[in-house]
Scaffold this active site. Structure first.
Site, PDB file in Angstrom:
ATOM      1  CB  CYS A  82     -37.027  80.762  83.069  1.00 21.20           C
ATOM      2  SG  CYS A  82     -37.712  79.480  81.996  1.00 21.20           S
TER       3      CYS A  82
ATOM      4  CG  LEU B 148     -23.682  62.745  82.278  1.00 25.87           C
ATOM      5  CD1 LEU B 148     -22.414  62.364  83.030  1.00 25.87           C
ATOM      6  CD2 LEU B 148     -23.332  63.316  80.910  1.00 25.87           C
ATOM      7  CE  LYS B 149     -32.588  64.554  85.515  1.00 25.82           C
ATOM      8  NZ  LYS B 149     -32.567  65.990  85.195  1.00 25.82           N
TER       9      LYS B 149
ATOM     10  NE  ARG C  65     -34.048  60.762  82.335  1.00 29.86           N
ATOM     11  CZ  ARG C  65     -34.938  61.241  83.199  1.00 29.86           C
ATOM     12  NH1 ARG C  65     -34.983  62.530  83.443  1.00 29.86           N
ATOM     13  NH2 ARG C  65     -35.780  60.443  83.813  1.00 29.86           N
TER      14      ARG C  65
ATOM     15  CD  GLU D  39     -31.766  85.267  79.883  1.00 26.55           C
ATOM     16  OE1 GLU D  39     -31.808  85.464  78.660  1.00 26.55           O
ATOM     17  OE2 GLU D  39     -30.804  85.547  80.589  1.00 26.55           O
TER      18      GLU D  39
ATOM     19  CG  HIS E 213     -31.337  78.666  83.700  1.00 24.82           C
ATOM     20  ND1 HIS E 213     -32.071  79.748  83.270  1.00 24.82           N
ATOM     21  CD2 HIS E 213     -31.893  77.581  83.127  1.00 24.82           C
ATOM     22  CE1 HIS E 213     -33.016  79.316  82.441  1.00 24.82           C
ATOM     23  NE2 HIS E 213     -32.929  78.012  82.339  1.00 24.82           N
TER      24      HIS E 213
ATOM     25  CB  SER F 247     -42.779  75.452  86.716  1.00 23.89           C
ATOM     26  OG  SER F 247     -41.582  76.090  86.367  1.00 23.89           O
TER      27      SER F 247
HETATM   28  N1  GLN Z   1     -44.371  78.195  82.292  1.00 19.41           N
HETATM   29  C1  GLN Z   1     -43.159  77.480  82.120  1.00 19.41           C
HETATM   30  C2  GLN Z   1     -42.491  77.264  83.462  1.00 19.41           C
HETATM   31  O1  GLN Z   1     -42.543  78.101  84.267  1.00 19.41           O
HETATM   32  C3  GLN Z   1     -42.213  78.202  81.203  1.00 19.41           C
HETATM   33  C4  GLN Z   1     -40.945  77.443  81.011  1.00 19.41           C
HETATM   34  C5  GLN Z   1     -40.027  77.974  79.924  1.00 19.41           C
HETATM   35  O2  GLN Z   1     -40.092  79.090  79.526  1.00 19.41           O
HETATM   36  N2  GLN Z   1     -39.135  77.192  79.449  1.00 19.41           N
HETATM   37  O3  GLN Z   1     -41.879  76.256  83.722  1.00 19.41           O
HETATM   38 ZN    ZN Z   2     -38.408  80.533  80.207  1.00 20.73          ZN
END
Ligand code: GLN
Ligand code: ZN
Length: 780
Positions: A751, A18-19, A16, A690, A719, A458
């Site tokens: 998210c 590049l990351k 990884r 989303e 994001h 998260s």
């Molecule tokens: N519960 C996960 C988080 O919050 C959901 C992640 C996702 O939808 N990709 O990270």
């Molecule tokens: Zn999500």
């Protein structure tokens, strides 16, 4: 000699690299030159790895500093005005601002939308077209990389996203993307059709630029260019098929030969048109399109090349070399076309090198092949085809032995799992009461305000968390110390959420490396790689586990963490699980039984966890299904059977609880119009989705359908590192509240927050809570 090639190679690097280089640059910790130098080294390494293994034509321009569709937008001059890039040179920071909304220099700006690349877990940046869009070459990346490869003495085969696939994947600025056709509502469908036709009207302006590109490549001495048109595996409207004929006839004979590449499925009704296009060669996906290989050879003119994509680019199982060789030999004997051997699609979707793996069971290792091994398979198949099976006898025997061991391995088949599945009933897949009865019971138990605030699960995975996990894995930190460290993180996260004033809390998922791998580690039937990373978007990579055998839960997976978190607060603590479809789709899945069976096995394992969480006093449990749309085949005609088992699997995982336990689900980056009935059929009490980047457009499907349960449209684009203002979020919720009754609305981010930093998360969530309070006063 038969020609070998790949359609593309993973970019991220075996470790990884590049990351880490991208992220260091974004953080201001390293220079542009450092990033660009690393990128050059990676390209060179990957080309040479392929060439040395026996690949004749190395793919060029498959590399990207963020996304190859964004690269194409730049190449074609599709650059929305809001990025403020005057005519002429587009800088690296301009590029990153288009991708992620900010860069080390320049003002923050709304990034381009991101969505999934066909049915993969790779995300591309959606090109934004203006109705009066003009096109011109604005990037030299393609040509520079051709120079680079040629300077190394390699036969460079540049890879381009084709004009029709590019238009298809685009959207008109400020409107909904258009490639979902049979919507549940006629208005959306009409709009989509209008968009499709509008986009096709841009074709005459676009094609000259492709001609300029091909002419430039010819001038560089390029022999073959690969033009990717994966939309040929979709159900295309007649007008688009006609446009294929017009476009490819319009590509001038510039001296460079065109390999038109279709992949990800069969061509079916597109075959008749596709086969007659004026290409010099046609690439087909002979894995997913295995059934139509003969039909392709029969349809394509005799003087053309057909590239047979026989080595799978989407999964990690070792090739059945004997069967592949038999097929290739038969095709060669029967048909006049010249055969090339290649990967089914770009190898972007598989990890780099199996040789790095030290901890996999040896038996399992012998069943697998990653990009480097696949390249070897392509080369050895050529040898077998050109020189005869005897020439590769030892390799064939080794592949046979691996297949045999997989069929008979005791690691794979478990009687108790098969029995449980055989006994599966409709009752297992049904909650006791309908939503409105459950909603009353849940309201009584949870005591939430209107417009309750929550997050998706998260919180930032900080350096400290990752360090503790690494130390634990290396044995430098005891299990007790690791658990104590994670508990401290959870306590901090719960305290922070209380401080911000959120209504339904989460424990923050500190203990999870990844939302699939974490669970998979508690399940029989899954195996793990150390370096099996695959790019998801930008610098983000995932390491899908490998489902090789029957799945069952060994022990509770999250109960201790969730109950600990609940013990710290009087607010409801949401349990957090990854759903069966996502557990399936974000893994490399066994190919020796139907997907539906594997998915139901996982569903029962999760059901046990849901029931255990409820028993432990957890009142709300979220079952994430961000991958739900990924289970859909590319062709709509094949959707319904897949949706049926996907919905059933979710319901089995969720239906073991009482009425007053609230089941949440979460989905991201999906357009729901065409599956909204299945989303509703999940019968989750609350769904969070989303919606912020599309300014609530994605909510329309729920409104049109009169989605009956509760819904949390995301108001904070996680994001992007930008902090959304109170006003922005209030405005988004106003839009939502015009369409959905207040009693059924939640306020939450798009998210999970794990890729963000604490300062921006704190500022954003405080703003979100302020927005919620403001809305409550105003709307109550
Ligand atoms: N519960 C996960 C988080 O919050 C959901 C992640 C996702 O939808 N990709 O990270
Ligand atoms: Zn999500």
């Amino acid at each position: 000699m038969t020609i070998t090639h790949t359609l593309g190679f993973p970019r991220v690097g075996a470790r990884r690299e590049l990351k880490f280089a991208q992220e260091a640059y974004w953080k201001g910790e390293s220079s542009q030159e450092t990033l660009l130098q690393l990128a050059r080294e990676l390209r060179q390494r990957h080309w040479q790895q392929q060439a040395q293994a026996g690949i004749d034509l190395v793919p060029v321009n498959d590399f990207s500093l963020y996304d190859h569709v964004l690269d194409t937008s730049l190449l074609l001059g599709v650059i929305p005005e809001r990025f403020g890039i005057a005519d002429g040179h587009v800088g690296l920071d301009d590029y990153f601002r288009m991708a992620r909304g900010r860069a080390p220099s320049g003002e923050p700006v709304a990034a381009q939308e991101m969505t999934k690349w066909f049915d993969t877990n790779y995300h591309y940046l959606v090109p934004e077209l203006a109705p009066d869009q003009t096109f011109s070459i604005r990037s030299s990346k393609l040509f520079d990389e051709v120079d680079e490869a040629q300077a190394l003495g390699l036969r460079a085969k540049p890879v381009l996203v084709g004009p029709l696939t590019f238009l298809w994947l685009s959207k008109f600025r400020g409107t909904q993307r258009a490639h979902d056709h049979a919507d549940c509502c006629g208005a959306a469908q009409l709009q989509a059709q209008a968009q499709d036709e509008g986009k096709l009207q841009l074709l005459p302006a676009l094609l000259p630029v492709y001609n300029q590109i091909l002419a430039k490549l010819a001038a560089q001495g390029v022999e073959w260019v690969q033009i990717d048109e994966p939309i040929l595996s979709l159900e295309l409207p007649r007008s688009w098929l006609d446009a294929f004929t017009r476009s490819y006839a319009g590509l001038e004979k510039s001296g460079v030969k065109v390999l038109l590449a279709a992949y990800f499925g069969e061509l079916q009704s597109n075959l008749a048109v596709a086969a007659k296009l004026p290409f010099d060669g046609l690439h087909i996906d002979a894995v997913r399109g295995a059934a139509e290989v003969d039909a392709v050879f029969q349809a394509v003119p005799a003087d053309r090349v057909i590239s047979v994509g026989i080595v799978e680019g989407r999964n990690i199982w070792r090739n059945d070399l004997r069967a592949s060789l038999t097929l290739l030999a038969r095709l060669q004997a029967r048909y006049p076309q010249q055969i090339w051997i290649g990967s089914s699609c770009s190898l972007l979707h598989v990890p780099v090198d199996l040789a790095q793996e030290q901890s996999l069971d040896e038996g399992i290792t012998s069943w697998l092949a990653f990009a480097v091994q696949k390249v070897g398979e392509i080369a050895v198949l050529r040898l077998g085809l050109d020189k005869g099976a005897e020439a590769i006898g030892a390799v064939l025997s080794a592949a046979d032995a691996a297949r045999h061991s997989r069929k008979t391995s005791v690691l794979i088949h478990r009687a108790d799992v098969k029995e449980r599945l055989a006994a599966s009933s409709e009752a297992d897949a049904t909650r006791h009461q309908p939503y409105d009865v459950r909603a009353r019971a849940q309201a009584k138990r949870l005591q939430l305000p209107v417009l309750p605030t929550t997050t998706i699960g998260s919180f930032p995975q900080t350096a400290a968390i990752r360090k503790a996990r690494l130390a634990f894995r290396k044995g430098e930190l005891s299990e007790a110390d690791y658990n104590a460290a994670m508990k401290a993180e959870i306590a901090g996260c719960v305290a922070a959420q209380e401080d911000y004033g959120l209504d339904m809390l989460v424990h923050g998922e500190a203990e999870r490396n990844d939302m699939v791998e974490y669970f998979a580690e508690f399940l029989d039937g899954y195996a793990f790689t150390q370096f099996g990373w695959v790019q998801s978007y930008g610098s983000r990579c995932v390491k899908p586990p490998v489902i090789f055998g029957d799945v069952r839960r060994r022990a509770p997976m999250t109960v201790a963490w969730s109950t600990y978190a609940q013990s710290l607060t009087d607010k409801p603590m949401k349990g957090m699980l990854t759903g069966p479809v996502t557990m399936l789709k974000w893994a490399f899945v066994r190919d020796d039984q139907p997907l539906s069976e594997t998915c139901l096995q996982i569903a029962y394992a999760l059901r046990d966890e849901v029931v255990d969480l409820e028993k432990a006093g957890i009142a709300a449990i979220q079952i994430d299904e961000p991958a739900i749309k990924e289970c859909l085949p590319l062709r709509k005609a094949e959707w319904s059977s897949c949706l049926q088992w996907a919905v059933r699997a979710f319901r089995i995982s969720a239906s073991g609880v009482q009425d007053d336990t609230q089941i949440h689900t979460h989905m991201c980056y999906s357009e729901f119009n065409d599956i909204i009935d299945s989303i509703a059929a999940l019968d989750a009490d609350v769904i969070t989705i989303e919606t912020s980047r599309s300014a609530m457009e994605l909510l329309d499907a729920f409104v049109d359908f009169r989605y009956p349960n509760e819904i949390g449209p995301g108001v904070y684009d996680i994001h992007s590192p930008n902090v959304p203002s109170v006003e922005q979020m209030v405005a988004l919720m106003h839009k939502a509240a015009q369409q959905i009754p207040l009693q059924r609305l939640w306020i939450n981010p798009d998210c999970g927050l794990k890729t963000r930093g604490w300062p921006e998360v704190e500022a954003s969530l405080r703003n979100m809570v302020t927005a919620a309070r403001q809305l409550r006063t105003e709307l109550a």
